[in-house]
Design a protein around this motif. Structure first.
Motif, PDB file in Angstrom:
ATOM      1  N   LEU A 265       0.827  -1.201   0.000  1.00 13.51           N
ATOM      2  CA  LEU A 265       0.000   0.000   0.000  1.00 13.51           C
ATOM      3  C   LEU A 265       0.865   1.256   0.000  1.00 13.51           C
ATOM      4  CD1 LEU A 265      -2.793  -1.076   2.520  1.00 13.51           C
ATOM      5  CD2 LEU A 265      -2.907  -1.045   0.019  1.00 13.51           C
ATOM      6  N   ALA A 266       2.035   1.162   0.606  1.00 13.41           N
ATOM      7  CA  ALA A 266       2.941   2.317   0.645  1.00 13.41           C
ATOM      8  C   ALA A 266       3.582   2.592  -0.705  1.00 13.41           C
ATOM      9  CB  ALA A 266       4.033   2.085   1.696  1.00 13.41           C
ATOM     10  N   ARG A 267       3.419   1.665  -1.657  1.00  6.41           N
ATOM     11  CA  ARG A 267       4.013   1.859  -2.982  1.00  6.41           C
ATOM     12  C   ARG A 267       3.265   2.889  -3.811  1.00  6.41           C
ATOM     13  NH1 ARG A 267       8.862  -0.036  -2.706  1.00  6.41           N
ATOM     14  NH2 ARG A 267       8.987  -0.705  -4.865  1.00  6.41           N
ATOM     15  N   GLY A 268       2.015   3.242  -3.431  1.00  6.64           N
ATOM     16  CA  GLY A 268       1.297   4.263  -4.180  1.00  6.64           C
ATOM     17  C   GLY A 268      -0.194   4.052  -4.187  1.00  6.64           C
ATOM     18  N   GLY A 269      -0.913   5.128  -4.473  1.00  7.51           N
ATOM     19  CA  GLY A 269      -2.369   5.092  -4.478  1.00  7.51           C
ATOM     20  C   GLY A 269      -2.961   4.474  -5.718  1.00  7.51           C
ATOM     21  N   ASP A 270      -2.107   3.987  -6.620  1.00  7.46           N
ATOM     22  CA  ASP A 270      -2.573   3.308  -7.833  1.00  7.46           C
ATOM     23  C   ASP A 270      -2.330   1.806  -7.747  1.00  7.46           C
ATOM     24  OD1 ASP A 270       0.174   3.501  -7.866  1.00  7.46           O
ATOM     25  OD2 ASP A 270       0.328   4.206  -9.944  1.00  7.46           O
ATOM     26  N   ILE A 271      -2.085   1.324  -6.525  1.00  5.86           N
ATOM     27  CA  ILE A 271      -1.859  -0.096  -6.291  1.00  5.86           C
ATOM     28  C   ILE A 271      -2.918  -0.600  -5.319  1.00  5.86           C
ATOM     29  CG2 ILE A 271      -0.278  -1.793  -5.294  1.00  5.86           C
ATOM     30  CD1 ILE A 271       2.036  -0.150  -6.351  1.00  5.86           C
ATOM     31  N   ALA A 272      -3.646  -1.637  -5.719  1.00  4.60           N
ATOM     32  CA  ALA A 272      -4.757  -2.146  -4.910  1.00  4.60           C
ATOM     33  C   ALA A 272      -4.694  -3.667  -4.844  1.00  4.60           C
ATOM     34  CB  ALA A 272      -6.098  -1.702  -5.498  1.00  4.60           C
ATOM     35  N   PRO A 273      -4.010  -4.227  -3.843  1.00  2.53           N
ATOM     36  CA  PRO A 273      -3.866  -5.680  -3.737  1.00  2.53           C
ATOM     37  C   PRO A 273      -5.175  -6.390  -3.431  1.00  2.53           C
ATOM     38  CG  PRO A 273      -3.009  -4.607  -1.765  1.00  2.53           C
ATOM     39  CD  PRO A 273      -3.319  -3.519  -2.748  1.00  2.53           C
ATOM     40  N   ILE A 274      -5.242  -7.646  -3.840  1.00  8.22           N
ATOM     41  CA  ILE A 274      -6.453  -8.460  -3.622  1.00  8.22           C
ATOM     42  C   ILE A 274      -6.090  -9.753  -2.885  1.00  8.22           C
ATOM     43  CG2 ILE A 274      -7.920  -7.541  -5.457  1.00  8.22           C
ATOM     44  CD1 ILE A 274      -6.885  -9.872  -7.237  1.00  8.22           C
ATOM     45  N   PRO A 275      -5.722  -9.661  -1.605  1.00 12.95           N
ATOM     46  CA  PRO A 275      -5.405 -10.888  -0.881  1.00 12.95           C
ATOM     47  C   PRO A 275      -6.586 -11.843  -0.861  1.00 12.95           C
ATOM     48  CG  PRO A 275      -5.760  -9.046   0.639  1.00 12.95           C
ATOM     49  CD  PRO A 275      -5.699  -8.470  -0.740  1.00 12.95           C
ATOM     50  N   GLY A 276      -6.297 -13.112  -1.067  1.00 11.65           N
ATOM     51  CA  GLY A 276      -7.358 -14.103  -1.080  1.00 11.65           C
ATOM     52  C   GLY A 276      -7.513 -14.763   0.273  1.00 11.65           C
ATOM     53  N   THR A 277      -8.726 -15.087   0.628  1.00 11.42           N
ATOM     54  CA  THR A 277      -8.990 -15.834   1.844  1.00 11.42           C
ATOM     55  C   THR A 277     -10.378 -16.438   1.761  1.00 11.42           C
ATOM     56  OG1 THR A 277      -8.975 -15.779   4.266  1.00 11.42           O
ATOM     57  CG2 THR A 277      -9.983 -13.902   3.154  1.00 11.42           C
ATOM     58  N   THR A 278     -10.631 -17.375   2.670  1.00  8.97           N
ATOM     59  CA  THR A 278     -11.957 -17.979   2.769  1.00  8.97           C
ATOM     60  C   THR A 278     -12.602 -17.671   4.107  1.00  8.97           C
ATOM     61  OG1 THR A 278     -11.080 -20.052   3.696  1.00  8.97           O
ATOM     62  CG2 THR A 278     -11.244 -19.898   1.281  1.00  8.97           C
ATOM     63  N   ARG A 279     -11.878 -16.973   4.991  1.00 11.67           N
ATOM     64  CA  ARG A 279     -12.315 -16.836   6.379  1.00 11.67           C
ATOM     65  C   ARG A 279     -12.552 -15.390   6.803  1.00 11.67           C
ATOM     66  NH1 ARG A 279      -7.966 -20.015   9.758  1.00 11.67           N
ATOM     67  NH2 ARG A 279      -6.583 -19.399   8.061  1.00 11.67           N
ATOM     68  N   VAL A 280     -13.570 -15.218   7.628  1.00 10.73           N
ATOM     69  CA  VAL A 280     -13.901 -13.890   8.150  1.00 10.73           C
ATOM     70  C   VAL A 280     -12.721 -13.299   8.914  1.00 10.73           C
ATOM     71  CG1 VAL A 280     -15.322 -12.670   9.849  1.00 10.73           C
ATOM     72  CG2 VAL A 280     -16.395 -14.263   8.237  1.00 10.73           C
ATOM     73  N   SER A 281     -12.079 -14.090   9.753  1.00  9.21           N
ATOM     74  CA  SER A 281     -10.979 -13.563  10.572  1.00  9.21           C
ATOM     75  C   SER A 281      -9.852 -13.028   9.721  1.00  9.21           C
ATOM     76  CB  SER A 281     -10.454 -14.649  11.517  1.00  9.21           C
ATOM     77  OG  SER A 281      -9.952 -15.764  10.789  1.00  9.21           O
ATOM     78  N   ARG A 282      -9.567 -13.674   8.609  1.00  7.93           N
ATOM     79  CA  ARG A 282      -8.488 -13.206   7.728  1.00  7.93           C
ATOM     80  C   ARG A 282      -8.889 -11.929   6.988  1.00  7.93           C
ATOM     81  NH1 ARG A 282      -3.835 -15.108   9.623  1.00  7.93           N
ATOM     82  NH2 ARG A 282      -3.593 -17.375   9.399  1.00  7.93           N
ATOM     83  N   VAL A 283     -10.152 -11.827   6.599  1.00  3.28           N
ATOM     84  CA  VAL A 283     -10.621 -10.587   5.969  1.00  3.28           C
ATOM     85  C   VAL A 283     -10.450  -9.414   6.934  1.00  3.28           C
ATOM     86  CG1 VAL A 283     -12.722  -9.351   5.316  1.00  3.28           C
ATOM     87  CG2 VAL A 283     -12.174 -11.496   4.215  1.00  3.28           C
ATOM     88  N   GLU A 284     -10.805  -9.642   8.186  1.00  2.00           N
ATOM     89  CA  GLU A 284     -10.669  -8.585   9.192  1.00  2.00           C
ATOM     90  C   GLU A 284      -9.202  -8.213   9.387  1.00  2.00           C
ATOM     91  OE1 GLU A 284     -14.652  -9.733  11.813  1.00  2.00           O
ATOM     92  OE2 GLU A 284     -12.684 -10.494  12.415  1.00  2.00           O
ATOM     93  N   GLU A 285      -8.348  -9.215   9.415  1.00  2.00           N
ATOM     94  CA  GLU A 285      -6.907  -8.960   9.549  1.00  2.00           C
ATOM     95  C   GLU A 285      -6.374  -8.175   8.359  1.00  2.00           C
ATOM     96  OE1 GLU A 285      -2.719 -11.525   9.877  1.00  2.00           O
ATOM     97  OE2 GLU A 285      -4.658 -12.550   9.759  1.00  2.00           O
ATOM     98  N   ASN A 286      -6.728  -8.603   7.148  1.00  2.00           N
ATOM     99  CA  ASN A 286      -6.240  -7.921   5.945  1.00  2.00           C
ATOM    100  C   ASN A 286      -6.736  -6.488   5.873  1.00  2.00           C
ATOM    101  OD1 ASN A 286      -4.993 -10.326   5.258  1.00  2.00           O
ATOM    102  ND2 ASN A 286      -6.594 -10.948   3.819  1.00  2.00           N
ATOM    103  N   ALA A 287      -7.996  -6.268   6.249  1.00  3.02           N
ATOM    104  CA  ALA A 287      -8.538  -4.902   6.233  1.00  3.02           C
ATOM    105  C   ALA A 287      -7.761  -3.999   7.187  1.00  3.02           C
ATOM    106  CB  ALA A 287     -10.019  -4.930   6.617  1.00  3.02           C
TER     107      ALA A 287
END
Length: 323
Positions: A265-287
């Motif tokens: 995210l620190a690389r710039g405002g034109d970069i938007a990663p899409i981490p994959g997960t199947t679990r609510v806890s991981r979505v919360e962590e990634n957010a």
């Protein structure tokens, strides 16, 4: 959740890749109810950017997302991909205009929507000039079926040719602390042309979370078991990367996944990663990575990490990228 701009398309800075809910990874297909909860939790957290593809399953991943978005479609930026499934009978990749037309109708039907926010060519088709493919996509934009066009794992020359035909909003490529390939030529070109970068596998297929120190616990058909970076002794060699990330993690008070995403995210405002997960806890962590601020010194230490051992795909996969 703050936003990023992909060629004028506003998306959440952190997205959600849902491929693993249907294919390739441990746990695929096991609990649709949990998968739907995960997608809904992502939306609740302000994660709008959700990525799928017709080939995931195949088809079942788009169908899953379509069911999950019923009543919530307006809150999501839906990205999907075509070109690895042929409806015209051609072997291999098929991005012919005829196939594009057939593919988009299938994706719209499975996703239960009248438009796709971002539609990617999944891999460059060596049998179809990219100008013909983009020409067909431009017609879909004019018809309102597609809002923005993307490319996945395309090389610089192809990106430039495609963008000359119609504006490309985003290029998707593997990019993370253990895959720095886009920095060689692609990232500079994207910024010249005003195209966003969508890093897939931004957590190194789960490796950068620190939770994988052996292949034990992975399903027998988990794709990582045959990936060069996880096999032939390379997994053990690559553990040093995770250990170095952990050193920064201890200082920040975050998780390894959050630090790895914060670096992107620190690389710039034109970069938007899409981490994959199947679990609510991981979505919360990634957010939560959206709130992690790394110091200049910490970013420099991460920048200096030793490269990963092993190619990021097998021989066939490597031959299909950067074309």
């Amino acid at each position: 959740m703050r936003s990023a701009s992909l060629g004028g398309l506003e998306v959440s800075r952190v997205g959600l890749g849902i491929m693993g809910m249907s294919a390739f990874y441990t746990g695929a297909g096991r609990s649709e109810a949990e998968f739907v909860r995960t997608i809904h939790r992502a939306l609740d957290l302000g994660i709008t950017h959700i990525d799928t593809a017709e080939v995931y399953g195949p088809f079942t991943n788009e169908e899953l997302l379509g069911r999950a978005l019923k009543g919530r479609r307006e809150h999501a930026v839906v990205a999907t991909k075509f070109g690895m499934v042929s409806y015209t009978g051609r072997p291999g990749f098929d991005s012919s205009p005829a196939n594009v037309r057939l593919a988009v109708e299938g994706s719209l039907r499975r996703l239960g929507t009248d438009h796709l926010d971002l539609y990617y060519q999944h891999r460059v088709d060596p049998g179809t000039p990219v100008e013909e493919t983009v020409g067909a996509l431009a017609e879909l934009v004019a018809e309102g079926k597609v809002r923005h066009i993307g490319l996945s794992e395309a090389g610089p020359a192809t990106i430039r040719r495609a963008h000359a035909m119609h504006p490309i909003a985003a290029v998707q490529s593997e990019y993370s602390l253990w895959t720095r390939d886009p920095e060689a030529a692609v990232l500079e070109l994207l910024r010249e042309l005003g195209i966003g970068l969508v890093p897939y596998a931004p957590l190194g297929h789960g490796f950068l979370t620190g939770g994988i120190r052996s292949l034990e616990g992975l399903d027998a058909d988990d794709w990582r078991r045959t990936n060069p970076r996880f096999s032939g002794g390379n997994l053990e060699r690559n553990l040093r990367i995770v250990d170095e990330v952990r050193a920064v993690t201890a200082e920040v008070g975050a998780t390894p996944a959050q630090v790895a995403l914060a670096w992107l995210l620190a690389r710039g405002g034109d970069i938007a990663p899409i981490p994959g997960t199947t679990r609510v806890s991981r979505v919360e962590e990634n957010a939560g990575s959206d709130d992690v601020a790394l110091t200049t010194e910490q970013l420099a230490r991460l920048e200096a990490l030793t490269p990963a051992a092993g190619d990021r795909h097998d021989a066939g996969g490597m031959a299909a990228i950067d074309r």
